[in-house]
Design an enzyme around this catalytic site. Structure first.
Site, mmCIF file in Angstrom:
data_model
loop_
_atom_site.group_PDB
_atom_site.id
_atom_site.type_symbol
_atom_site.label_atom_id
_atom_site.label_comp_id
_atom_site.label_asym_id
_atom_site.label_seq_id
_atom_site.Cartn_x
_atom_site.Cartn_y
_atom_site.Cartn_z
ATOM 1 N N LYS A 167 3.637 -5.068 -11.116
ATOM 2 C CA LYS A 167 3.711 -3.639 -10.826
ATOM 3 C C LYS A 167 5.169 -3.232 -10.543
ATOM 4 O O LYS A 167 6.038 -4.093 -10.371
ATOM 5 C CB LYS A 167 2.799 -3.324 -9.631
ATOM 6 N N HIS A 223 -1.191 -6.683 -10.840
ATOM 7 C CA HIS A 223 -2.546 -6.311 -11.258
ATOM 8 C C HIS A 223 -3.125 -7.436 -12.098
ATOM 9 O O HIS A 223 -2.407 -8.057 -12.881
ATOM 10 C CB HIS A 223 -2.531 -5.026 -12.118
ATOM 11 N N ASN A 226 1.104 -3.862 -4.036
ATOM 12 C CA ASN A 226 0.650 -5.251 -3.892
ATOM 13 C C ASN A 226 1.044 -6.126 -5.082
ATOM 14 O O ASN A 226 0.356 -7.068 -5.443
ATOM 15 C CB ASN A 226 -0.849 -5.292 -3.606
ATOM 16 N N GLU A 252 -8.529 -3.617 -20.857
ATOM 17 C CA GLU A 252 -7.138 -3.453 -20.432
ATOM 18 C C GLU A 252 -6.168 -4.035 -21.464
ATOM 19 O O GLU A 252 -5.110 -3.450 -21.720
ATOM 20 C CB GLU A 252 -6.948 -4.081 -19.043
ATOM 21 N N TYR A 294 -6.816 3.027 -14.555
ATOM 22 C CA TYR A 294 -7.422 3.057 -13.226
ATOM 23 C C TYR A 294 -8.603 4.032 -13.148
ATOM 24 O O TYR A 294 -8.951 4.472 -12.052
ATOM 25 C CB TYR A 294 -6.371 3.400 -12.174
HETATM 26 P P1 DAT Z 1 -7.323 -4.950 -7.339
HETATM 27 O O1 DAT Z 1 -5.929 -4.514 -7.729
HETATM 28 O O2 DAT Z 1 -7.297 -6.146 -6.413
HETATM 29 O O3 DAT Z 1 -8.239 -5.145 -8.519
HETATM 30 P P2 DAT Z 1 -8.760 -2.472 -6.829
HETATM 31 O O4 DAT Z 1 -9.148 -2.480 -8.269
HETATM 32 O O5 DAT Z 1 -9.844 -2.304 -5.823
HETATM 33 O O6 DAT Z 1 -7.943 -3.776 -6.443
HETATM 34 O O7 DAT Z 1 -7.713 -1.294 -6.564
HETATM 35 C C1 DAT Z 1 -6.701 -1.030 -7.521
HETATM 36 C C2 DAT Z 1 -5.411 -0.774 -6.785
HETATM 37 O O8 DAT Z 1 -5.527 0.412 -5.999
HETATM 38 C C3 DAT Z 1 -5.017 -1.868 -5.786
HETATM 39 O O9 DAT Z 1 -4.343 -2.942 -6.405
HETATM 40 C C4 DAT Z 1 -4.119 -1.112 -4.853
HETATM 41 C C5 DAT Z 1 -4.741 0.281 -4.817
HETATM 42 N N1 DAT Z 1 -5.625 0.426 -3.652
HETATM 43 C C6 DAT Z 1 -6.832 -0.174 -3.470
HETATM 44 N N2 DAT Z 1 -7.368 0.188 -2.293
HETATM 45 C C7 DAT Z 1 -6.472 1.031 -1.718
HETATM 46 C C8 DAT Z 1 -6.427 1.753 -0.497
HETATM 47 N N3 DAT Z 1 -7.422 1.684 0.389
HETATM 48 N N4 DAT Z 1 -5.334 2.524 -0.241
HETATM 49 C C9 DAT Z 1 -4.323 2.617 -1.130
HETATM 50 N N5 DAT Z 1 -4.298 1.954 -2.301
HETATM 51 C C10 DAT Z 1 -5.356 1.179 -2.595
HETATM 52 MG MG MG Z 2 -9.084 -3.814 -9.829
#
Ligand code: DAT
Ligand code: MG
Length: 147
Positions: free
Chosen positions: A9, A115, A112, A126, A49
């Site tokens: 990212k 991805h 974080n 994707e 997303y």
């Molecule tokens: P992952 O990236 O582990 O698959 P996800 O698909 O649930 O996680 O969420 C996509 C991204 O969205 C994640 O990498 C960071 C962001 N995100 C997730 N939960 C969040 C939150 N509570 N507040 C802010 N950003 C968040």
């Molecule tokens: Mg995800």
């Protein structure tokens, strides 16, 4: 052979972590079939997303992922989808174990570092969103019978 989509990212690119993260997947024994530095458009970000469209952080997520270049990759290997997720660690770096990418390099959930596709269906979706067929390289390494 299973393939997954992984993406350093914008925070990972800015923090010079591309090489470190590529090295982790190379050393693990996975096989790189495609990679590029690119800037994600708003349209691509919203599509990628899409499952989070109703979440309160969706706007912030799209703004962040389009804020600077990302390093998009396709990796191949046995169980690469779930193993890469294990190597990445929990979504929120505060819950990610030391030794995982997010555990070692992340602090905030919104930044974080990496991805990774979470299932075969999302991996296929994707990969096709981010890569054209002619950007994926099918090749064999001599070492593939050892690792
Ligand atoms: P992952 O990236 O582990 O698959 P996800 O698909 O649930 O996680 O969420 C996509 C991204 O969205 C994640 O990498 C960071 C962001 N995100 C997730 N939960 C969040 C939150 N509570 N507040 C802010 N950003 C968040
Ligand atoms: Mg995800």
């Amino acid at each position: 052979m299973e393939k997954t989509f992984l993406m350093v990212k914008p925070d990972g690119v800015q923090r010079n972590l591309i090489g470190e993260l590529v090295t982790r997947f190379e050393k693990k024994g996975f096989h790189l079939v495609g990679a590029k530095l690119m800037t994600v458009t708003k349209e691509l970000a919203e599509n990628h997303y899409g499952e989070h469209k109703e979440r309160p952080f969706f706007g912030e997520l799209v703004d962040f992922i389009t804020s600077g270049p990302v390093f998009a990759m396709v990796w191949e290997g046995d169980n690469v989808i779930s193993t890469a997720r294990t190597m990445m660690g929990a979504t929120n770096p505060k819950d990610a174990n030391p030794g995982t990418i997010r555990g070692d390099y992340g602090v905030q959930v919104s930044m974080n570092v990496i991805h990774g596709s979470d299932s075969p269906t999302s991996a296929e979706r994707e990969i096709s969103l981010f890569f054209n067929e002619n950007e994926l390289n099918e090749y064999t390494k001599t070492i593939s019978k050892w690792v």
